[in-house]
Design a protein around this motif. Structure first.
Motif, mmCIF file in Angstrom:
data_model
loop_
_atom_site.group_PDB
_atom_site.id
_atom_site.type_symbol
_atom_site.label_atom_id
_atom_site.label_comp_id
_atom_site.label_asym_id
_atom_site.label_seq_id
_atom_site.Cartn_x
_atom_site.Cartn_y
_atom_site.Cartn_z
ATOM 1 N N THR A 35 0.823 -1.197 0.000
ATOM 2 C CA THR A 35 0.000 0.000 0.000
ATOM 3 C C THR A 35 0.860 1.252 0.000
ATOM 4 N N PRO A 36 0.738 2.104 -1.039
ATOM 5 C CA PRO A 36 1.603 3.265 -1.152
ATOM 6 C C PRO A 36 1.362 4.334 -0.097
ATOM 7 N N HIS A 37 0.138 4.476 0.417
ATOM 8 C CA HIS A 37 -0.136 5.544 1.359
ATOM 9 C C HIS A 37 0.480 5.297 2.729
ATOM 10 N N VAL A 38 0.926 4.097 3.024
ATOM 11 C CA VAL A 38 1.510 3.780 4.318
ATOM 12 C C VAL A 38 3.032 3.859 4.271
ATOM 13 N N GLU A 39 3.596 3.693 3.117
ATOM 14 C CA GLU A 39 5.037 3.594 2.989
ATOM 15 C C GLU A 39 5.719 4.961 3.032
ATOM 16 N N SER A 40 7.003 4.956 3.383
ATOM 17 C CA SER A 40 7.779 6.178 3.322
ATOM 18 C C SER A 40 8.224 6.401 1.893
ATOM 19 N N LYS A 41 8.772 7.603 1.623
ATOM 20 C CA LYS A 41 9.192 7.912 0.261
ATOM 21 C C LYS A 41 10.316 6.988 -0.198
ATOM 22 N N LYS A 42 11.245 6.679 0.691
ATOM 23 C CA LYS A 42 12.352 5.796 0.322
ATOM 24 C C LYS A 42 11.826 4.415 -0.046
ATOM 25 N N SER A 43 10.875 3.931 0.712
ATOM 26 C CA SER A 43 10.266 2.642 0.425
ATOM 27 C C SER A 43 9.485 2.692 -0.887
ATOM 28 N N LEU A 44 8.814 3.813 -1.144
ATOM 29 C CA LEU A 44 8.102 3.973 -2.405
ATOM 30 C C LEU A 44 9.059 3.945 -3.587
ATOM 31 N N ALA A 92 1.417 -4.469 -15.023
ATOM 32 C CA ALA A 92 2.734 -4.086 -14.516
ATOM 33 C C ALA A 92 3.002 -2.605 -14.764
ATOM 34 N N TRP A 93 2.679 -2.119 -15.957
ATOM 35 C CA TRP A 93 2.909 -0.699 -16.247
ATOM 36 C C TRP A 93 1.923 0.193 -15.505
ATOM 37 N N ASP A 94 0.708 -0.270 -15.260
ATOM 38 C CA ASP A 94 -0.227 0.491 -14.430
ATOM 39 C C ASP A 94 0.304 0.637 -13.014
ATOM 40 N N THR A 95 0.930 -0.407 -12.509
ATOM 41 C CA THR A 95 1.532 -0.354 -11.179
ATOM 42 C C THR A 95 2.644 0.681 -11.134
ATOM 43 N N VAL A 96 3.457 0.722 -12.176
ATOM 44 C CA VAL A 96 4.535 1.723 -12.247
ATOM 45 C C VAL A 96 3.933 3.124 -12.225
ATOM 46 N N GLU A 97 2.866 3.355 -12.988
ATOM 47 C CA GLU A 97 2.223 4.665 -13.004
ATOM 48 C C GLU A 97 1.654 5.039 -11.640
ATOM 49 N N GLU A 98 1.047 4.080 -10.963
ATOM 50 C CA GLU A 98 0.504 4.342 -9.627
ATOM 51 C C GLU A 98 1.605 4.735 -8.642
ATOM 52 N N LEU A 99 2.737 4.068 -8.725
ATOM 53 C CA LEU A 99 3.841 4.391 -7.829
ATOM 54 C C LEU A 99 4.424 5.769 -8.146
ATOM 55 N N ILE A 100 4.491 6.139 -9.416
ATOM 56 C CA ILE A 100 4.955 7.476 -9.778
ATOM 57 C C ILE A 100 4.016 8.522 -9.178
ATOM 58 N N THR A 101 2.726 8.277 -9.269
ATOM 59 C CA THR A 101 1.739 9.197 -8.698
ATOM 60 C C THR A 101 1.888 9.297 -7.182
ATOM 61 N N ALA A 102 2.121 8.183 -6.521
ATOM 62 C CA ALA A 102 2.289 8.188 -5.064
ATOM 63 C C ALA A 102 3.546 8.953 -4.656
ATOM 64 N N ILE A 103 4.620 8.785 -5.401
ATOM 65 C CA ILE A 103 5.860 9.506 -5.099
ATOM 66 C C ILE A 103 5.658 10.999 -5.292
#
Length: 94
Positions: free
Chosen positions: A14-23, A51-62
């Motif tokens: 879950t991206p909202h719980v993680e720190s930026k380094k972990s993200l 897989a690419w949707d996951t990458v996009e979601e992580l970019i948005t979270a960062i």
């Protein structure tokens, strides 16, 4: 219809719980995973799309984490945003 592979769920949490380094670590892992899947299966498979949707979601979270750091709001700033006409929130040109 949503397709999820075991590899994706193991590398991303879950991206909202993680720190930026972990993200960022999760982003690097997801990016490498997406690249590998693209090389193995091509661009027209559901696994690659996920897989690419996951990458996009992580970019948005960062990016969201970065925005939170840039704009710290105090209680007074929040109050003034809610009540801009309050006497203590008025700005005057000097």
């Amino acid at each position: 219809m949503v397709y999820v592979t075991k590899e994706l769920t193991a590398t991303v949490s879950t991206p909202h719980v993680e720190s930026k380094k972990s993200l960022e670590t999760s982003f690097q892992a997801a990016l490498e995973h997406a690249r590998r899947l693209t090389q193995m299966y091509g661009i027209d498979t559901p696994e690659v799309a996920v897989a690419w949707d996951t990458v996009e979601e992580l970019i948005t979270a960062i990016a969201a984490k970065d925005r939170q750091r840039e704009t710290p709001t105090s209680a007074f700033a929040k109050y003034c945003a809610l009540y801009p006409e309050a006497p203590e929130c008025r700005l005057y040109d000097v």
